[in-house]
Design an enzyme around this catalytic site. Structure first.
Site, PDB file in Angstrom:
ATOM      1  N   GLU A  98     -10.192  24.296 -42.153  1.00 49.79           N
ATOM      2  CA  GLU A  98      -9.038  24.822 -41.430  1.00 49.79           C
ATOM      3  C   GLU A  98      -7.814  23.955 -41.704  1.00 49.79           C
ATOM      4  O   GLU A  98      -7.934  22.807 -42.114  1.00 49.79           O
ATOM      5  CB  GLU A  98      -9.339  24.766 -39.920  1.00 49.79           C
ATOM      6  CG  GLU A  98      -9.405  26.087 -39.192  1.00 49.79           C
ATOM      7  CD  GLU A  98      -8.148  26.913 -39.182  1.00 49.79           C
ATOM      8  OE1 GLU A  98      -7.333  26.866 -40.125  1.00 49.79           O
ATOM      9  OE2 GLU A  98      -7.979  27.649 -38.198  1.00 49.79           O
ATOM     10  N   ASP A  99      -6.640  24.510 -41.449  1.00 53.00           N
ATOM     11  CA  ASP A  99      -5.429  23.699 -41.584  1.00 53.00           C
ATOM     12  C   ASP A  99      -5.256  22.753 -40.396  1.00 53.00           C
ATOM     13  O   ASP A  99      -5.015  21.564 -40.570  1.00 53.00           O
ATOM     14  CB  ASP A  99      -4.175  24.574 -41.781  1.00 53.00           C
ATOM     15  CG  ASP A  99      -4.006  25.667 -40.730  1.00 53.00           C
ATOM     16  OD1 ASP A  99      -4.865  25.802 -39.817  1.00 53.00           O
ATOM     17  OD2 ASP A  99      -3.015  26.421 -40.815  1.00 53.00           O
ATOM     18  N   ASP A 102      -5.779  23.188 -32.945  1.00 50.28           N
ATOM     19  CA  ASP A 102      -4.800  23.070 -31.857  1.00 50.28           C
ATOM     20  C   ASP A 102      -5.535  23.347 -30.546  1.00 50.28           C
ATOM     21  O   ASP A 102      -6.149  22.455 -29.973  1.00 50.28           O
ATOM     22  CB  ASP A 102      -3.649  24.040 -32.119  1.00 50.28           C
ATOM     23  CG  ASP A 102      -2.563  23.959 -31.058  1.00 50.28           C
ATOM     24  OD1 ASP A 102      -2.528  22.987 -30.302  1.00 50.28           O
ATOM     25  OD2 ASP A 102      -1.728  24.894 -30.990  1.00 50.28           O
TER      26      ASP A 102
END
Ligand code: IMP
Ligand code: MG
Length: 179
Positions: A98-99, A102
């Site tokens: 994943e980037d 959050d």
């Protein structure tokens, strides 16, 4: 530096060095295992491409698109699968790439989704972690860098589909999205 950028958090050389370390760690941890790396489109693409070239063991690639965001800067909490993988992951060791983590809702959902399909193991790898945003109990197994509670762009991360091509990780100016 791009005009819409408030400040650069990590430059290209720093990012590449960190990705090399993660690739080496994964190569050691997964030696002689049946690994499928699943990149989450579109944000993880830049990180994924660099990370895979630092992995020295056999690895399969697949991609999935999921969305919890739309174009706003706050998570909606709703995860939708927009594109599924086409690899049979039963018995495989899956690494979700994943980037950024959050709220954690996207990865929490994807992890249990892969577990239900019979993956042998599921680990989470993200370029960035924003611990202050967490809304569930998700922890990354391989993390590049922690970032503050700001809106981040670059190295794959977007705001309204832009800035993904910036070769560094940066904080977006508030004036860009608080209009
Ligand atoms: P989560 O489900 O809230 O963990 O959201 C994960 C997704 O939200 C990431 O894959 C990103 O697409 C997006 N996201 C979260 N924070 C940021 C940010 O600071 N900049 C850009 N995208 C973000
Ligand atoms: Mg996104």
């Amino acid at each position: 530096m791009h005009n819409d950028v408030e400040k650069i958090l990590f430059d290209e050389a720093t990012i590449k060095a960190r990705i090399k370390e993660i690739g080496e760690k994964i190569s050691k941890d997964y030696a002689r295992r049946d690994v499928v790396a699943v990149g989450i489109l579109k944000g993880a693409v830049v990180f994924f491409a660099d990370l895979m070239r630092e992995i020295t063991i056999p690895v399969r690639f697949d991609f999935m698109a999921a969305s919890s965001y739309g174009t706003s800067t706050k998570t909606s909490g709703v995860v939708r699968i927009l594109k599924d993988i086409d690899t049979d992951i039963k018995g495989k060791d899956v690494i979700i790439v994943e980037d950024i983590i959050d709220s954690g809702l996207t990865l929490q959902y994807l992890r249990s989704n892969f577990e239900q399909r019979g993956a042998n193991s599921v680990k989470l790898c993200a370029l960035l972690d924003k611990p202050s945003g967490r809304r569930c109990d998700v922890k990354g197994d391989y993390i590049g860098f922690d970032v503050p509670n700001e809106f981040i762009v670059g190295f794959g991360l977007d705001y309204a589909s832009l800035y993904r091509n910036l070769p560094y990780i940066a904080v977006l100016k508030k004036s860009v999205y608080e209009k």
